[in-house]
Write a protein that holds these residues in place. Structure first.
Motif, PDB file in Angstrom:
ATOM      1  N   THR A  24      26.511  43.344   8.930  1.00  0.00           N
ATOM      2  CA  THR A  24      27.099  44.367   9.689  1.00  0.00           C
ATOM      3  C   THR A  24      26.882  44.249  11.058  1.00  0.00           C
ATOM      4  N   PRO A  37      30.724  41.619  14.386  1.00  0.00           N
ATOM      5  CA  PRO A  37      32.056  41.891  14.285  1.00  0.00           C
ATOM      6  C   PRO A  37      32.990  41.085  14.160  1.00  0.00           C
ATOM      7  N   SER A  44      31.677  34.737   6.425  1.00  0.00           N
ATOM      8  CA  SER A  44      31.574  36.178   6.524  1.00  0.00           C
ATOM      9  C   SER A  44      32.908  36.987   7.145  1.00  0.00           C
ATOM     10  N   PRO A  99      34.499  41.049   8.489  1.00  0.00           N
ATOM     11  CA  PRO A  99      34.342  42.318   8.671  1.00  0.00           C
ATOM     12  C   PRO A  99      35.433  43.310   8.183  1.00  0.00           C
ATOM     13  N   HIS A 126      31.389  45.045   5.466  1.00  0.00           N
ATOM     14  CA  HIS A 126      31.268  43.501   5.695  1.00  0.00           C
ATOM     15  C   HIS A 126      31.232  42.620   4.419  1.00  0.00           C
TER      16      HIS A 126
END
Length: 270
Positions: A54, A57, A82, A84, A89
């Motif tokens: 998290t 961003p 990854s 978001p 996330h």
């Protein structure tokens, strides 16, 4: 033959001290900072502590490679991505450790959510597979969870619990895969200096203490040193950032065995 014997001996040491090839945190920064990883902001949170996802961003992609004790038979590698989403996330990672004919692989899905301004919670579900030539393969699912708490603007703590379900391979029903808990703290003592400390306790392994120091005089340049026990290992490394690309190099020094070099690349997708 000499390399195989050395790899076998080193592998026995690694299995005894690290429990399994995947228990050491991923990412070159973790390696250079004494294996501290629980409060960090990077793509490797997808593996080390899902709550940290998290902190990013933007979507990120990472590649990590390590050659333990400079033996090609003890290579490990990881890929991670990854993203978001609006309310959470997510991270997807793949890890590989070992030889062509004897290796472990893990596919890991992590999700995390910001609960409030200070508390971040994450969970991960992994499928881990053991492959042995001429004997086939076996696999199992592993559950983990982590939390990251900002205690102040300068201080954070993290907790990660691994293998909550006591998962095991089918041929070892009485021996679960590594079960451990980690607790870590980080404190920014100055604008350019951060101290890190962590403690790990496994179900059937000795406690490990980890310490690291990061010095970042510029946004594009960073140095770090570290140390951890069980076994006594010293480490150092550096990171260089160019636009959206971060390149990090690290080296761990075991006093009885060879050096362990590692490198990772992290790309932030705008």
């Amino acid at each position: 033959m000499k390399h195989f014997i050395l790899a076998l001996a080193a592998g026995l040491v690694v299995d005894y001290l690290y429990a399994q090839g995947f228990t050491a945190p991923s990412g070159s920064f973790s390696r250079m900072a004494g294996s501290c990883s629980l409060t960090e902001k990077n793509i490797w949170s997808a593996i080390n502590n899902p709550a940290g996802l998290t902190l990013s961003p933007k979507p990120e992609f990472g590649f990590f490679s390590e050659q333990r004790f400079r033996l090609p038979e003890l290579k490990s590698a990881a890929l991670a991505f990854s993203y978001p989403f609006k309310y959470l996330h997510a991270g997807l990672s793949y890890q590989y450790y070992g030889l062509t004919g004897f290796n472990e692989q893990r596919l890991n899905l992590s999700v995390a959510r910001l609960l409030n301004r200070s508390v971040r919670l994450g969970v991960c579900l992994a499928y881990q597979n053991l492959q042995v030539s001429e004997y086939g393969n076996t696999g199992t699912f592993i559950l983990g969870t982590g939390i990251r708490i900002a205690l102040s603007d300068q201080t954070a703590c993290g907790i990660y619990l691994h293998n909550l379900s006591l998962a095991h391979y089918a041929h070892q029903p009485e021996t679960p895969l590594p079960v451990y808990a980690r607790f870590g703290l980080s404190h920014q003592v100055a604008k350019t200096v951060t101290l890190l400390g962590e403690w790990e306790q496994g179900y059937s392994t000795v406690q490990q203490t980890r310490m690291g120091l990061r010095y970042a005089p510029q946004p594009y340049f960073m140095l770090a040193i570290g140390y951890h026990t069980a076994p006594d290992t010293y480490s150092f490394g550096t990171g260089l950032r160019y636009k959206n690309l971060l390149i990090q190099f690290s080296c761990s020094v075991h006093l009885q065995l060879e050096l362990t070099p590692a490198i990772d690349l992290i790309y932030v997708i705008q």
